[in-house]
Write an enzyme that holds these catalytic residues in place. Structure first.
Site, PDB file in Angstrom:
ATOM      1  N   HIS A  82       0.859  -1.176   0.000  1.00 40.88           N
ATOM      2  CA  HIS A  82       0.000   0.000   0.000  1.00 40.88           C
ATOM      3  C   HIS A  82       0.898   1.230   0.000  1.00 40.88           C
ATOM      4  O   HIS A  82       2.060   1.173   0.450  1.00 40.88           O
ATOM      5  CB  HIS A  82      -0.898   0.032   1.234  1.00 40.88           C
ATOM      6  CG  HIS A  82      -2.018  -0.967   1.217  1.00 40.88           C
ATOM      7  ND1 HIS A  82      -2.915  -1.062   0.175  1.00 40.88           N
ATOM      8  CD2 HIS A  82      -2.386  -1.911   2.124  1.00 40.88           C
ATOM      9  CE1 HIS A  82      -3.802  -2.018   0.439  1.00 40.88           C
ATOM     10  NE2 HIS A  82      -3.496  -2.550   1.611  1.00 40.88           N
ATOM     11  N   CYS A 125      -0.334   2.588  -4.710  1.00 39.72           N
ATOM     12  CA  CYS A 125      -1.039   3.816  -5.042  1.00 39.72           C
ATOM     13  C   CYS A 125      -0.279   5.005  -4.474  1.00 39.72           C
ATOM     14  O   CYS A 125       0.263   4.953  -3.387  1.00 39.72           O
ATOM     15  CB  CYS A 125      -2.457   3.785  -4.497  1.00 39.72           C
ATOM     16  SG  CYS A 125      -3.474   2.534  -5.289  1.00 39.72           S
TER      17      CYS A 125
END
Length: 270
Positions: A82, A125
């Site tokens: 992440h 991301c």
């Protein structure tokens, strides 16, 4: 590249974020397996670090930098995690800045990597907004839906400083820690969560990277040309449950084209 070994390849594969109260990254093991097979085929010594905390990510980079790279052509690091703008999460929820990861292998910290490409591939991301497909006029590309941000300049303010020779007249930040640093989504409109093809096939960016390396290295394509083809592939993909899109963003300070020698072994099955 003409050394006896291509180099070391560190893969950080973060799946279990339960302690950080973030979603687990289902499908990331598929990506890690594909990357291991492809980079081993290319001649790298591959090490996979599973479910690394922020401290473990930094210590793994420090360990990588402490090795002797004098007989190597380059170094590679892949982070599957992440992320947020400018950084990635450890499984403990701690944030590691991408610039900090790259710092460990710059020429001042790792002299045996001076003048050698440092390749970073980041699947995480890097923003908070969604990318959506846009319709293209009739005289545009054949594909009716093309990513909204393609064939354009990099995001303002995005500059990757990388490391290389410190000889007079040569910038000390070249050929280095992000010479082909690729974020699946970086500094600008991007999705609020990692976009994946599905949990069985892994991330679009990583799978396209692996497939194009296997396809185009034997055709003597240089790395930036391969990454351009990855951009093209990923820009055409979409989530069947939404209109979200994804666009990788290669950032580099290379002074020469990077060609991987064609392996004698048959390419791995993906």
């Amino acid at each position: 590249m003409s050394g006896p070994l291509r180099g070391f390849c560190l893969i950080v594969n973060n799946f279990d974020f339960s302690s950080a109260k973030l979603s687990n990254r289902t499908g990331t093991d598929i990506d890690a397996g594909s990357l291991r097979r492809v980079f081993t085929w290319l001649g790298f010594q591959v090490e996979v670090v599973q479910d690394a905390t922020s401290a473990k990510m930094l210590s793994s980079m420090e360990k990588l930098a402490s090795r002797d790279h004098s007989g190597m052509d380059c170094v590679a690091c892949v982070v599957l995690s992440h992320g947020l703008e400018g950084g990635v999460y450890g499984v403990d929820g701690g944030v590691v800045l991408l610039e900090k990861l790259k710092w460990y292998v710059n020429g001042e910290q790792c002299r045996s990597l001076i003048g050698k490409p440092k390749l970073f591939f980041i699947q995480a991301c890097q923003g908070t907004e969604e990318e959506k497909a846009v319709l293209v006029p009739a005289d545009g590309p054949v594909n009716p839906e093309v990513h909204a941000q393609t064939d354009g300049p990099s995001s303002p303010g995005v500059h990757t400083q990388t490391d290389g020779p410190s000889s007079p007249g040569v910038h000390t930040q070249t050929d280095g820690p992000s010479s082909t640093g690729v974020n699946s989504q970086t500094d600008g409109p991007s999705s609020t969560g990692e976009i994946r093809s599905d949990t069985k096939n892994g991330a679009w960016f990583i799978q396209s990277l692996c497939e194009n390396l296997v396809l185009l290295v034997p055709r003597n394509k240089d790395l930036l040309s391969i990454l351009t083809e990855v951009n093209n592939d990923v820009s055409k993909k979409s989530d069947p449950n939404s209109s979200m899109r994804q666009m990788p963003q290669p950032i580099h300070t290379l002074r020469k084209s990077v060609f991987f020698p064609v392996p004698e072994e048959l390419p791995p099955s993906l």
